[in-house]
Design a protein around this motif. Structure first.
Motif, short mmCIF file in Angstrom:
data_model
loop_
_atom_site.label_atom_id
_atom_site.label_comp_id
_atom_site.label_asym_id
_atom_site.label_seq_id
_atom_site.Cartn_x
_atom_site.Cartn_y
_atom_site.Cartn_z
N ALA A 1 0.83 -1.21 0.00
CA ALA A 1 0.00 0.00 0.00
C ALA A 1 0.86 1.26 0.00
O ALA A 1 0.57 2.23 -0.70
N VAL A 2 1.94 1.24 0.78
CA VAL A 2 2.84 2.39 0.82
C VAL A 2 3.50 2.60 -0.54
O VAL A 2 3.57 3.73 -1.06
N ALA A 3 3.99 1.52 -1.15
CA ALA A 3 4.65 1.64 -2.45
C ALA A 3 3.71 2.22 -3.49
O ALA A 3 4.08 3.14 -4.26
N LEU A 4 2.48 1.73 -3.55
CA LEU A 4 1.53 2.21 -4.55
C LEU A 4 1.08 3.64 -4.26
O LEU A 4 0.95 4.46 -5.18
N ALA A 5 0.84 3.95 -2.97
CA ALA A 5 0.38 5.29 -2.62
C ALA A 5 1.45 6.34 -2.94
O ALA A 5 1.14 7.42 -3.48
N VAL A 6 2.70 6.05 -2.62
CA VAL A 6 3.78 7.00 -2.90
C VAL A 6 3.96 7.17 -4.40
O VAL A 6 4.10 8.29 -4.91
N TRP A 7 3.95 6.07 -5.14
CA TRP A 7 4.16 6.12 -6.59
C TRP A 7 3.05 6.91 -7.28
O TRP A 7 3.31 7.82 -8.08
N LEU A 8 1.80 6.60 -6.94
CA LEU A 8 0.67 7.30 -7.56
C LEU A 8 0.57 8.74 -7.06
O LEU A 8 0.28 9.66 -7.83
N GLY A 9 0.82 8.93 -5.76
CA GLY A 9 0.69 10.27 -5.19
C GLY A 9 1.70 11.24 -5.76
O GLY A 9 1.36 12.40 -6.05
N LEU B 1 0.41 14.54 -7.51
CA LEU B 1 0.75 15.81 -6.85
C LEU B 1 2.24 15.78 -6.50
O LEU B 1 2.63 15.51 -5.37
N PRO B 2 3.09 16.04 -7.47
CA PRO B 2 4.54 15.91 -7.24
C PRO B 2 5.08 16.87 -6.19
O PRO B 2 6.16 16.64 -5.65
N GLU B 3 4.35 17.94 -5.87
CA GLU B 3 4.84 18.88 -4.87
C GLU B 3 4.63 18.38 -3.43
O GLU B 3 5.18 18.93 -2.48
N VAL B 4 3.82 17.33 -3.28
CA VAL B 4 3.54 16.77 -1.95
C VAL B 4 4.61 15.72 -1.63
O VAL B 4 4.87 14.84 -2.45
N GLY C 1 6.70 12.47 -0.42
CA GLY C 1 6.34 11.05 -0.39
C GLY C 1 5.98 10.57 0.99
O GLY C 1 5.16 9.65 1.15
N ALA C 2 6.58 11.18 2.04
CA ALA C 2 6.27 10.76 3.41
C ALA C 2 4.80 10.96 3.74
O ALA C 2 4.22 10.20 4.54
N PHE C 3 4.18 11.98 3.16
CA PHE C 3 2.75 12.22 3.39
C PHE C 3 1.92 11.05 2.87
O PHE C 3 1.05 10.52 3.56
N TRP C 4 2.21 10.63 1.64
CA TRP C 4 1.47 9.51 1.05
C TRP C 4 1.74 8.22 1.81
O TRP C 4 0.83 7.40 2.01
N ALA C 5 2.97 8.03 2.26
CA ALA C 5 3.30 6.82 3.02
C ALA C 5 2.51 6.77 4.33
O ALA C 5 2.00 5.71 4.72
N SER C 6 2.41 7.91 5.03
CA SER C 6 1.67 7.92 6.29
C SER C 6 0.19 7.62 6.07
O SER C 6 -0.44 6.93 6.89
N LEU C 7 -0.37 8.10 4.97
CA LEU C 7 -1.77 7.79 4.66
C LEU C 7 -1.96 6.29 4.42
O LEU C 7 -2.95 5.70 4.87
N ALA C 8 -1.03 5.69 3.68
CA ALA C 8 -1.17 4.26 3.37
C ALA C 8 -1.01 3.41 4.63
O ALA C 8 -1.76 2.43 4.82
#
Length: 425
Positions: free
Chosen positions: A136-144, A148-151, A153-160
């Motif tokens: 989930a972390v890998a996919l969320a960071v990759w898609l996120g 939204l490249p300005e956000v 990766g740690a933000f997407w990882a925490s959500l996943a």
């Protein structure tokens, strides 16, 4: 008292910064839950084929010793082929992976999910949490990062992570506890609840998705404790401490077993050998010591008074050994769910030896101690133990029982190695 010049107090994040996080958090939370539910559904269907349809068609006992040994050895072969041949090799060595870590490349995800699903279906004593969270972390960071490249990766990882924890436990509370423990050691501005806002949205979305599509429950049917006394407190302190000591046995043995399996050098040797050992352990311990352990924990808790203390001790030892072998030889999976079974069996063994101990006290305190030893996640250990107890009166006892158990485990080797094969502390 704060003044106009006081810059030590964290600034409140404005609403306009928090509101835009809601939709991404909802999307990641729902997606993480669907990933978990999909893996679980496929694993359950394959498990039914391996352990019901095939042995019935062949006229072989479903859990006869030859079938248990054969299926687990074959599972080792199948997972070994995935680790060897599938791109990404199903991720890094699982003995050195916890529930966090840096995001994996998205190309690793198919092999990791396949290896984890095969292990779940084949009866390996590991849970779904580690492969599912990592994927989930890998996919969320990759898609996120692409959306939204300005956000960061740690933000997407925490959500996943939050969304998957919410899905796993059917409540966002566990995710909040895990993330608050993780954030405590990280620098960063802003109030804690500002930093937890988006992950809690993801955790709530993940938990709600699971509740709508499945029936998540950690209730195992223990009789509730309604009026705890001094005897219950002393029992909780003693059983939690002994459970922690018992769990530390696996932590001390992991480096040795990891080196032993490592001498085989190739996944198509390491994993089948591990599967064979797991099959022998399963034949020794019986069906209750197979699989991730949550349903088996319910069956065990529903048979209070049926098993002798010796039989329960055997179940605890066999399951702990199976968890250790599975983690050491390269199977992909998490350790929380099988550790819960180990703690439940250990606690019921203590209760069988000392019948005056209330079953809820014995089981929840032992689970607390074993989880503290094997995960070093204090809040998660306390949360799971409290949920299993199904009694608000147990919460204060467990909070106090955490203290001596933590003194036992802190600074000791963990059930996780670094990338050189040395135990983490």
């Amino acid at each position: 008292m704060a003044t106009d010049r006081d810059t030590t107090a964290p600034a409140e994040a404005p609403v306009r910064l928090l509101l835009p996080q809601v939709l991404p958090a909802l999307g990641v939370g729902v997606g993480s839950a669907l990933l978990f539910l999909g893996v679980s559904a496929v694993a359950e269907e394959l498990q039914a084929v391996l352990w019901e349809t095939l042995p019935d068609a062949l006229g072989i006992g479903r859990y006869s010793s030859p079938w248990v040994i054969g299926v687990l050895t074959a599972t080792g072969v199948a997972v070994g082929l995935v680790v060897w041949k599938v791109p990404g090799h199903a991720g890094p060595d699982p003995a050195s992976e916890g529930l966090g870590g840096p995001p994996l490349p998205p190309g690793v995800v198919p092999g990791l999910l396949l290896a984890g699903t095969l292990a779940l279906a084949g009866g390996v004593s590991l849970g779904p949490e580690q492969p599912t969270i990592a994927s989930a972390v890998a996919l969320a960071v990759w898609l996120g990062l692409r959306a939204l490249p300005e956000v960061p990766g740690a933000f997407w990882a925490s959500l996943a992570v939050a969304g998957t924890f919410g899905a796993l436990f059917g409540t966002p509370v566990a995710a909040a506890l895990v993330l608050s423990e993780a954030l405590a050691g990280r620098p960063g501005g802003g109030a804690l609840w500002d930093r937890l806002f988006a992950p809690l949205v993801a955790a709530g979305a993940g938990a709600t998705t699971t509740q709508l599509l499945a029936d998540p429950s950690f209730a195992i049917g223990l009789p509730p404790l309604t009026d705890p006394g001094w005897g219950d407190l002393l029992a909780a302190l003693a059983v939690a401490t002994l459970g922690a000591l018992f769990g530390l046995l696996s932590c001390s043995a992991l480096p040795f077993l990891h080196r032993l399996f490592g001498r085989l050098r190739h996944p198509l040797l390491m994993l089948p050998a591990g599967g064979l050992v797991l099959g022998l352990l399963g034949a020794l311990g019986g069906p209750l010591t197979l699989f991730k352990g949550l349903q088996e924990t319910r069956e065990l808790a529903g048979s209070v008074g049926v098993y002798s203390s010796g039989e329960l001790a055997r179940l605890a030892v066999v399951k702990l050994a199976a968890l250790l072998v599975a983690a050491a030889c390269g199977f992909r999976g998490g350790r929380v769910f099988p550790a819960v079974f180990v703690g439940a069996a250990f606690g019921l063994a203590a209760q069988a030896l000392v019948p005056e101990i209330h079953p809820a006290v014995a089981v929840s305190s032992a689970v607390l101690g074993v989880l503290l030893a094997t995960t070093r996640q204090g809040w998660v250990s306390l949360f799971v133990a409290a949920v299993l107890a199904s009694s608000p009166a147990m919460l204060s006892l467990l909070c106090l029982a955490t203290l001596p158990a933590w003194l036992v485990v802190t600074g000791r080797p963990q059930l996780q190695l670094d990338h050189r094969g040395r135990p983490l502390r």
